[in-house]
Design an enzyme around this catalytic site. Structure first.
Site, PDB file in Angstrom:
ATOM      1  N   SER A  15       0.862  -1.254   0.033  1.00 50.70           N
ATOM      2  CA  SER A  15       0.002   0.109   0.117  1.00 50.70           C
ATOM      3  C   SER A  15       0.709   1.260  -0.056  1.00 50.70           C
ATOM      4  CB  SER A  15      -1.018   0.047   1.119  1.00 50.70           C
ATOM      5  OG  SER A  15      -1.640   1.145   1.417  1.00 50.70           O
ATOM      6  N   LYS A  16       0.468   2.236  -0.846  1.00 50.78           N
ATOM      7  CA  LYS A  16       1.222   3.448  -0.856  1.00 50.78           C
ATOM      8  C   LYS A  16       0.595   4.562   0.073  1.00 50.78           C
ATOM      9  CE  LYS A  16       2.528   2.932  -5.744  1.00 50.78           C
ATOM     10  NZ  LYS A  16       3.301   2.041  -5.466  1.00 50.78           N
ATOM     11  N   LYS A  66     -13.925  -3.665   2.083  1.00 51.27           N
ATOM     12  CA  LYS A  66     -14.753  -2.398   1.842  1.00 51.27           C
ATOM     13  C   LYS A  66     -16.243  -2.602   2.037  1.00 51.27           C
ATOM     14  CE  LYS A  66     -11.866   0.221  -1.406  1.00 51.27           C
ATOM     15  NZ  LYS A  66     -11.651   0.775  -2.544  1.00 51.27           N
ATOM     16  N   ALA A 129     -19.124  -3.555 -13.321  1.00 49.02           N
ATOM     17  CA  ALA A 129     -20.308  -2.871 -12.463  1.00 49.02           C
ATOM     18  C   ALA A 129     -20.098  -3.953 -11.256  1.00 49.02           C
ATOM     19  CB  ALA A 129     -21.488  -3.626 -13.089  1.00 49.02           C
ATOM     20  N   ALA A 132     -15.974  -1.569  -7.631  1.00 49.33           N
ATOM     21  CA  ALA A 132     -15.209  -0.464  -8.032  1.00 49.33           C
ATOM     22  C   ALA A 132     -15.996   0.649  -8.724  1.00 49.33           C
ATOM     23  CB  ALA A 132     -13.795  -0.739  -8.657  1.00 49.33           C
ATOM     24  N   ASN A 152     -21.147  -4.022 -19.012  1.00 53.86           N
ATOM     25  CA  ASN A 152     -20.584  -4.943 -18.167  1.00 53.86           C
ATOM     26  C   ASN A 152     -20.578  -6.467 -18.849  1.00 53.86           C
ATOM     27  OD1 ASN A 152     -18.984  -5.716 -15.585  1.00 53.86           O
ATOM     28  ND2 ASN A 152     -20.801  -6.736 -15.065  1.00 53.86           N
ATOM     29  N   LYS A 157     -25.875  -6.997 -14.170  1.00 55.86           N
ATOM     30  CA  LYS A 157     -25.278  -6.174 -12.919  1.00 55.86           C
ATOM     31  C   LYS A 157     -25.292  -4.906 -13.434  1.00 55.86           C
ATOM     32  CE  LYS A 157     -21.749  -9.461 -11.405  1.00 55.86           C
ATOM     33  NZ  LYS A 157     -20.428  -9.314 -11.164  1.00 55.86           N
ATOM     34  N   TYR A 218      -3.427   1.106 -11.763  1.00 54.73           N
ATOM     35  CA  TYR A 218      -2.152   1.708 -12.169  1.00 54.73           C
ATOM     36  C   TYR A 218      -0.968   0.662 -11.880  1.00 54.73           C
ATOM     37  CZ  TYR A 218      -1.656   2.056  -7.165  1.00 54.73           C
ATOM     38  OH  TYR A 218      -1.399   1.944  -5.832  1.00 54.73           O
TER      39      TYR A 218
HETATM   40  P1  ATR Z   1     -13.903  -4.737  -8.153  1.00 51.93           P
HETATM   41  O1  ATR Z   1     -14.358  -4.631  -6.545  1.00 51.93           O
HETATM   42  O2  ATR Z   1     -12.478  -4.438  -8.397  1.00 51.93           O
HETATM   43  O3  ATR Z   1     -15.023  -3.986  -8.766  1.00 51.93           O
HETATM   44  P2  ATR Z   1     -15.654  -7.215  -8.452  1.00 51.93           P
HETATM   45  O4  ATR Z   1     -16.661  -6.528  -7.641  1.00 51.93           O
HETATM   46  O5  ATR Z   1     -15.127  -8.602  -8.507  1.00 51.93           O
HETATM   47  O6  ATR Z   1     -14.348  -6.542  -8.159  1.00 51.93           O
HETATM   48  O7  ATR Z   1     -15.773  -6.767 -10.038  1.00 51.93           O
HETATM   49  C1  ATR Z   1     -15.036  -6.877 -10.896  1.00 51.93           C
HETATM   50  C2  ATR Z   1     -15.495  -6.306 -12.320  1.00 51.93           C
HETATM   51  O8  ATR Z   1     -14.541  -6.530 -13.245  1.00 51.93           O
HETATM   52  C3  ATR Z   1     -16.762  -6.890 -12.825  1.00 51.93           C
HETATM   53  O9  ATR Z   1     -17.615  -5.885 -13.395  1.00 51.93           O
HETATM   54  C4  ATR Z   1     -16.494  -7.881 -13.726  1.00 51.93           C
HETATM   55  O10 ATR Z   1     -17.254  -8.349 -14.767  1.00 51.93           O
HETATM   56  P3  ATR Z   1     -18.418  -9.399 -14.414  1.00 51.93           P
HETATM   57  O11 ATR Z   1     -19.385  -8.611 -13.731  1.00 51.93           O
HETATM   58  O12 ATR Z   1     -19.130  -9.757 -15.645  1.00 51.93           O
HETATM   59  O13 ATR Z   1     -17.717 -10.444 -13.794  1.00 51.93           O
HETATM   60  C5  ATR Z   1     -15.186  -7.126 -14.361  1.00 51.93           C
HETATM   61  N1  ATR Z   1     -14.111  -8.074 -15.243  1.00 51.93           N
HETATM   62  C6  ATR Z   1     -13.246  -8.750 -14.773  1.00 51.93           C
HETATM   63  N2  ATR Z   1     -12.558  -9.127 -15.529  1.00 51.93           N
HETATM   64  C7  ATR Z   1     -13.196  -8.853 -16.847  1.00 51.93           C
HETATM   65  C8  ATR Z   1     -12.436  -9.005 -17.944  1.00 51.93           C
HETATM   66  N3  ATR Z   1     -11.458  -9.714 -18.598  1.00 51.93           N
HETATM   67  N4  ATR Z   1     -13.567  -8.304 -18.998  1.00 51.93           N
HETATM   68  C9  ATR Z   1     -14.414  -7.661 -18.924  1.00 51.93           C
HETATM   69  N5  ATR Z   1     -14.748  -7.239 -17.772  1.00 51.93           N
HETATM   70  C10 ATR Z   1     -14.038  -7.986 -16.433  1.00 51.93           C
END
Ligand code: ATR
Length: 272
Positions: A15-16, A66, A129, A132, A152, A157, A218
């Protein structure tokens, strides 16, 4: 007495945040210490309780806690309530645990202030979705874009987020295929795709002339999404380092009532 703060996560070693907050404290003359705490995956609440019992004043919360922090807070800001995720806890003298989410403010401030790109009247694409994306939606809509499209891989979602946020602005949710034929001025990658060296399945030609492509991740060099954007018409490219520093500044402001200056800290982190 020196006030204590920390960031809690698992993992946390890289962590930064300690470096960023130490820099803010030095710059603003605040008497505070900021450390990193590794919480066991099954005992976030216990870790928070102990930190509070030792006189801690506030915490930043990162992956994967979170949502647990959102549940733990006894009072929530609107943006944290809607995000169902909290990245900042403030322990008030009366026992209240205030939960906030400063990620969206960090993102919008980085784009608006640091890059000089306003959102008003812009066509904004938000990819992803998950947590984040949800965390930044209300602050994005409050910037009054002309339209905000959430795309998404699992379209349901995105549609669910459209329903939840429809009262706050012109938001639409769906899959990536439906983006074909639309142009966007600002494209924000809030997926976790970069972690697996992948990118969202964007159709060709979605970046309008002069568009900004922004990756909330990043690291070294361009992410796969930013590489794609660079070769598909985006004029400006940005990774999430500025957002990281700006969300920290927003937390610092919530705790200390002082707004630190961020550009020198962003520049310093870029050099590392
Ligand atoms: P975070 O807290 O980082 O948002 P998360 O709640 O697990 O983590 O959500 C990850 C998001 O990245 C989701 O929207 C996921 O899409 P799905 O809902 O269809 O799973 C998306 N995601 C992850 N890998 C992906 C990829 N290779 N291409 C497109 N979307 C991706």
């Amino acid at each position: 007495m020196t006030d204590r703060y920390a960031v809690v996560g698992n993992p946390i070693a890289h962590s930064k945040s300690p470096l960023i907050h130490a820099e803010f404290a030095r710059q603003t003359g605040q008497d505070m210490a900021y450390t990193a705490i590794l919480a066991p995956l099954d005992d976030f609440a216990g870790t928070v309780k102990q930190f509070r019992a030792e006189g801690g004043k506030g915490l930043n919360v990162t992956v994967p806690f979170k949502q647990e922090a959102w549940k733990l807070a006894t009072r929530l800001t609107d943006r944290a309530r809607l995000a169902e995720a909290v990245n900042t806890l403030k322990f008030e003298p009366d026992g209240t645990i205030l939960g906030d989410n400063t990620d969206g403010a960090g993102l919008t401030r980085d784009i608006r202030e640091n890059r000089g790109i306003p959102f008003e009247g812009k066509r904004v694409l938000l990819m992803g979705a998950g947590g984040a994306a949800r965390g930044v939606l209300l602050p994005l809509l409050l910037q009054k874009p002309e339209r905000l499209v959430i795309a998404n891989r699992t379209p349901e979602k995105a549609v669910e987020l459209e329903r939840r946020f429809a009262a706050y602005g012109p938001v639409e949710g769906g899959d990536y295929a439906r983006l074909a034929g639309s142009l966007f001025d600002i494209g924000i990658n809030a997926t976790s795709s970069s972690l697996s060296d992948a990118l969202p399945p964007l159709p060709q030609g979605v970046f309008a002339p002069g568009a900004l492509a922004y990756d909330m991740m990043y690291g070294k060099g361009l992410t796969p999404f930013l590489q794609f954007a660079q070769t598909h018409g985006a004029e400006h490219l940005a990774d999430g380092l500025g957002m990281l520093v700006e969300q920290a500044a927003e937390s610092f402001f919530l705790w200390r009532g002082v707004r630190p200056q961020t550009s020198s800290v962003i520049a310093k982190l870029k050099q590392l």
